[in-house]
Motif scaffolding. Sequence first.
Motif, PDB file in Angstrom:
ATOM      1  N   UNK A  32      59.137  72.643  75.947  1.00  0.00           N
ATOM      2  CA  UNK A  32      58.257  71.941  74.808  1.00  0.00           C
ATOM      3  C   UNK A  32      58.674  70.369  74.719  1.00  0.00           C
ATOM      4  N   UNK A  33      57.634  69.564  74.750  1.00  0.00           N
ATOM      5  CA  UNK A  33      57.899  68.084  74.703  1.00  0.00           C
ATOM      6  C   UNK A  33      57.449  67.466  73.440  1.00  0.00           C
ATOM      7  N   UNK A  34      56.041  68.081  73.093  1.00  0.00           N
ATOM      8  CA  UNK A  34      55.279  67.785  71.946  1.00  0.00           C
ATOM      9  C   UNK A  34      54.029  68.414  71.857  1.00  0.00           C
ATOM     10  N   UNK A  35      53.591  68.156  70.632  1.00  0.00           N
ATOM     11  CA  UNK A  35      52.319  68.967  70.354  1.00  0.00           C
ATOM     12  C   UNK A  35      51.155  68.357  71.044  1.00  0.00           C
ATOM     13  N   UNK A  36      50.105  69.250  71.598  1.00  0.00           N
ATOM     14  CA  UNK A  36      49.098  68.825  72.591  1.00  0.00           C
ATOM     15  C   UNK A  36      47.664  68.606  71.611  1.00  0.00           C
ATOM     16  N   UNK A  37      47.656  67.620  71.033  1.00  0.00           N
ATOM     17  CA  UNK A  37      46.605  67.589  69.792  1.00  0.00           C
ATOM     18  C   UNK A  37      45.548  66.384  70.534  1.00  0.00           C
ATOM     19  N   UNK A  38      44.211  66.707  70.183  1.00  0.00           N
ATOM     20  CA  UNK A  38      43.018  65.888  70.412  1.00  0.00           C
ATOM     21  C   UNK A  38      42.519  65.349  69.021  1.00  0.00           C
ATOM     22  N   UNK A  39      41.901  63.934  69.355  1.00  0.00           N
ATOM     23  CA  UNK A  39      41.565  63.208  67.975  1.00  0.00           C
ATOM     24  C   UNK A  39      40.113  62.632  68.578  1.00  0.00           C
ATOM     25  N   UNK A  40      39.251  62.847  67.466  1.00  0.00           N
ATOM     26  CA  UNK A  40      37.952  61.807  67.618  1.00  0.00           C
ATOM     27  C   UNK A  40      38.257  60.421  67.618  1.00  0.00           C
ATOM     28  N   UNK A  83      61.781  61.545  75.346  1.00  0.00           N
ATOM     29  CA  UNK A  83      60.911  61.893  74.433  1.00  0.00           C
ATOM     30  C   UNK A  83      61.530  61.963  72.857  1.00  0.00           C
ATOM     31  N   UNK A  84      62.806  62.422  72.957  1.00  0.00           N
ATOM     32  CA  UNK A  84      63.551  62.377  71.591  1.00  0.00           C
ATOM     33  C   UNK A  84      63.612  60.987  71.174  1.00  0.00           C
ATOM     34  N   UNK A  85      64.352  60.044  72.123  1.00  0.00           N
ATOM     35  CA  UNK A  85      64.596  58.813  71.686  1.00  0.00           C
ATOM     36  C   UNK A  85      63.284  57.884  71.262  1.00  0.00           C
ATOM     37  N   UNK A  86      61.879  58.119  71.923  1.00  0.00           N
ATOM     38  CA  UNK A  86      61.054  57.545  71.418  1.00  0.00           C
ATOM     39  C   UNK A  86      60.207  57.927  70.474  1.00  0.00           C
ATOM     40  N   UNK A  87      60.563  59.377  70.063  1.00  0.00           N
ATOM     41  CA  UNK A  87      60.115  60.222  69.045  1.00  0.00           C
ATOM     42  C   UNK A  87      58.446  60.325  69.342  1.00  0.00           C
ATOM     43  N   UNK A  88      58.210  60.533  70.601  1.00  0.00           N
ATOM     44  CA  UNK A  88      57.023  60.964  71.231  1.00  0.00           C
ATOM     45  C   UNK A  88      56.336  62.045  70.718  1.00  0.00           C
ATOM     46  N   UNK A  89      57.199  63.217  70.142  1.00  0.00           N
ATOM     47  CA  UNK A  89      56.631  64.313  69.583  1.00  0.00           C
ATOM     48  C   UNK A  89      55.837  63.876  68.290  1.00  0.00           C
ATOM     49  N   UNK A  90      56.504  63.041  67.441  1.00  0.00           N
ATOM     50  CA  UNK A  90      55.920  62.694  66.252  1.00  0.00           C
ATOM     51  C   UNK A  90      54.677  61.944  66.566  1.00  0.00           C
ATOM     52  N   UNK A  91      54.512  61.050  67.446  1.00  0.00           N
ATOM     53  CA  UNK A  91      53.739  60.040  67.856  1.00  0.00           C
ATOM     54  C   UNK A  91      52.521  60.705  68.522  1.00  0.00           C
ATOM     55  N   UNK A  92      52.607  61.905  68.988  1.00  0.00           N
ATOM     56  CA  UNK A  92      51.577  62.537  69.806  1.00  0.00           C
ATOM     57  C   UNK A  92      50.922  63.402  68.550  1.00  0.00           C
ATOM     58  N   UNK A  93      51.433  63.630  67.496  1.00  0.00           N
ATOM     59  CA  UNK A  93      50.875  64.575  66.697  1.00  0.00           C
ATOM     60  C   UNK A  93      49.911  64.081  65.893  1.00  0.00           C
ATOM     61  N   UNK A  94      48.849  64.654  65.764  1.00  0.00           N
ATOM     62  CA  UNK A  94      47.596  64.050  64.793  1.00  0.00           C
ATOM     63  C   UNK A  94      47.599  64.564  63.619  1.00  0.00           C
TER      64      UNK A  94
END
Length: 307
Positions: free
Chosen positions: A157-165, A295-306
Amino acid sequence: MESMSSIECFVRSAEAGSFSEAARRLSLTSAAVGKNVAKLETNLGVRLFQRSTRSLKLTEAGELFLAEVSGGLATIQSAVANLANVDGQPAGTLKISMGTGFGRTYIVPLLADFLKLYPAIVPDWHFDNRRVDMVAEGFDAAIGGGFDLPPGVVARALAPAHGVLVAAPNYFADKAMPRVPEDLAQHDGILIRSPQTGRIRSWPLRNHVNEQMPITLRTRMTMSDPDAACEAAQLGLGIALISMPNALHYLENKKLIRVMPDWYVDIGTLSLYFTAQKLLPAKTRAFVDFVVEHFRKEKLAKRFSAI
């Protein structure tokens, strides 16, 4: 002792269901694959396939033999690949599948640093918004979200897979911003068509207390590529439902804004997929660890979370 080439021809033919497709994957001729399989059958003294002009099916003996050798073949090939490393460093062709927009935005920029660490690795990266058969198509790894986990493949797992409007600010110059999901029925939608099925992707919206509502946008246009949908939304042509990795750049530079930010779509998990092997090739392990650390260093999991 049977040769590796004969056994590999048998395994790939069983996976592909034809000698010609196995030959394509192995970069051999169909005749060469057929001869290798026939030689294997002669040496074993059993028929492994039932052949006809239209199909290639495993016999009962073939099914038993495939179950015994397929896992061992992958382990031996991995061991050979690791022994072939240059000066003890990961080496070889690294075949990876990833989405076009995601790969260009988040993975290609890592290429220089990755090759500086692992100069003997040769990237063979495929950018395509489709689900690949990793084992049958010979991929070392794939990056994607919302996939069912096929047999013989594991996921990191790398990050949540969220979609946004999302929409352009000027889209609302002459119309009211929707406040609740029911308001979406009054707005033009830029919808995403699945490259695999050709159908319009439909996901339920959910909020922070897990209430769910349908998306009722009017169909103004459809796109098969999320970046194209973002570009259309940027022109003020409607509201689009976009995955966070694809939308993030547009949101951060203010070209798009989130519509109803309390609502989002949960598509699953963005993951790194690779084959389940006891001895993972060093080149694949190097890539997996490198991407996970980025992904950990750039905090992409948090940034990809909606949320």
